[in-house]
Design an enzyme around this catalytic site. Structure first.
Site, short mmCIF file in Angstrom:
data_model
loop_
_atom_site.label_atom_id
_atom_site.label_comp_id
_atom_site.label_asym_id
_atom_site.label_seq_id
_atom_site.Cartn_x
_atom_site.Cartn_y
_atom_site.Cartn_z
N LYS A 76 -5.77 3.62 7.63
CA LYS A 76 -7.02 2.78 8.29
C LYS A 76 -6.98 1.25 8.21
O LYS A 76 -6.22 0.51 7.59
CB LYS A 76 -8.29 2.87 7.03
CG LYS A 76 -8.28 2.36 5.63
CD LYS A 76 -8.90 0.87 6.12
CE LYS A 76 -8.40 0.27 4.55
NZ LYS A 76 -8.65 -1.41 4.78
N SER A 114 11.50 1.12 8.02
CA SER A 114 11.12 -0.39 7.61
C SER A 114 12.30 -1.37 8.12
O SER A 114 13.45 -0.96 8.21
CB SER A 114 10.73 -0.54 6.26
OG SER A 114 10.50 -2.00 5.95
N ARG A 115 12.02 -2.48 8.51
CA ARG A 115 12.97 -3.58 8.96
C ARG A 115 13.28 -4.22 7.71
O ARG A 115 14.44 -4.78 7.67
CB ARG A 115 12.46 -4.61 9.86
CG ARG A 115 12.08 -4.03 11.39
CD ARG A 115 11.45 -4.94 12.27
NE ARG A 115 10.12 -5.39 11.85
CZ ARG A 115 9.25 -6.44 12.29
NH1 ARG A 115 9.79 -7.20 13.20
NH2 ARG A 115 7.98 -6.51 11.50
N ASP A 161 -11.46 -5.41 7.25
CA ASP A 161 -10.21 -4.47 6.74
C ASP A 161 -10.71 -3.80 5.60
O ASP A 161 -10.66 -2.82 5.43
CB ASP A 161 -8.95 -5.49 6.38
CG ASP A 161 -7.87 -4.46 6.07
OD1 ASP A 161 -7.33 -3.87 6.75
OD2 ASP A 161 -7.78 -4.67 4.58
N ILE A 176 0.89 -1.24 0.08
CA ILE A 176 0.07 0.16 0.15
C ILE A 176 1.03 1.29 -0.13
O ILE A 176 0.41 2.31 -0.79
CB ILE A 176 -1.00 0.11 1.17
CG1 ILE A 176 -1.99 1.08 1.06
CG2 ILE A 176 -0.12 0.11 2.45
CD1 ILE A 176 -2.92 0.96 -0.21
#
Length: 307
Positions: A89, A35-36, A167, A13
């Site tokens: 969201k 971010s990992r 979701d 996304i």
């Protein structure tokens, strides 16, 4: 001068929607990613939010594009550090978390924005204006898609706090709560849980409308072939059909508007306006319907789901 922004969570996304929308808006400058596992070419990279907050005090806004389960801790840390926060969201995994974040933003004098991207689809304002001048007689939501297509291998959506079919279903509820001229509440629900999962794969909702108009929503994550994101409305003066998640509007069977994919562009424009005004937007009405569905819903166990 553009506000400096960091994006947390560099998944599908983020790459499909957030990064293009930020890049196209002169009010924003994407300065860093957290971010990992992934990076964004040309900007700073941090493996943890704490490292970002400590190293880049010049970044004023943090946009969180991560699953809902860890989101509270990330958002709370950013707010306490005096940064504006934009929430993908759903804004959290519980209403209590969301109310706590709203209070933290106010306490620290920063902006928080609970985004509902489907509410910002091109045709939603047109349908809202049309419905405002009419009396609702019936409303039907049909929101059916293939979870394997949209969430391939994403186990978090099946875990507590992941919401399962809500979701995507919450997108429909965000449109519903935007277009209706009056509030409604959930009166009943049936939720289908795969026997090997902790969140539902399908849901049927019924709403109590003050005028007595029948109002239902049907969510399903098992749809193959064409995907369905429709809201159909009958009124005392004609009917309307919103489809493609809010990008297509028909009135009395005739196409009146065909939009495009501007949802995230509109979200970042809204966030820029909120930051400039020193305001927040934490409308939780779609989330309330989801929480009520889990509270009121009859649980039905269905066949196990496997990717």
């Amino acid at each position: 001068m553009a506000e400096k922004l960091a994006l947390v969570g560099i998944g599908k996304i983020a790459r499909d929607q957030h990064i293009p929308a930020i890049g196209a808006n002169p009010d924003w400058s994407l300065e860093a990613a957290v971010s990992r596992h992934a990076t964004v070419e040309g900007i700073d990279h941090f493996e943890t939010l704490d490292a970002l907050l400590e190293t880049r005090p010049d970044i004023t806004t943090v946009s969180l594009a991560i699953p809902p389960q860890p989101r509270f801790a990330y958002a709370a840390a950013a707010l306490r550090a005096g940064r504006n926060v934009m929430l993908e969201k759903p804004p959290g995994q519980s209403l209590a978390e969301c109310y706590a974040l709203e209070a933290l933003a106010k306490e620290n004098g920063v902006t928080i924005f609970a985004t509902w991207h489907s509410r910002h689809a091109d045709c939603v304002p047109d349908l809202k204006a049309w419905l405002a001048e009419r009396t609702l007689k019936k409303l039907t939501i049909t929101w059916k898609e293939d979870v394997r297509l949209w969430h391939p291998g994403q186990e978090w959506i099946w875990e507590p706090g992941g919401m399962g079919v809500f979701d995507p279903g919450i997108n429909a509820l965000s449109i519903l709560t935007e277009i209706l001229p009056h509030p409604v509440h959930l009166s009943g629900a049936t939720l289908e849980f795969p026997e090997n999962r902790d969140t539902p794969i399908a849901a049927r909702l019924e709403f109590a409308d003050p005028s007595g108009a029948p109002m239902t929503a049907d969510f399903d994550w098992r749809q193959e072939g064409p995907q369905t994101w429709n809201i159909e409305i009958d009124t005392d003066r004609g009917s309307a059909r919103l489809s493609l998640g809010g990008e297509r509007l028909e009135i009395d069977g005739a196409l009146v508007k065909q939009g495009a994919n501007h949802e995230y562009a509109n979200l970042y424009a809204r966030m820029a306006a909120l930051v400039k005004a020193g305001e927040s937007d934490m409308d939780l009405s779609p989330m309330i319907h989801v929480c009520d569905a889990f509270s009121l819903g009859k649980r039905v166990v269905t066949a196990p789901f496997h990717y």
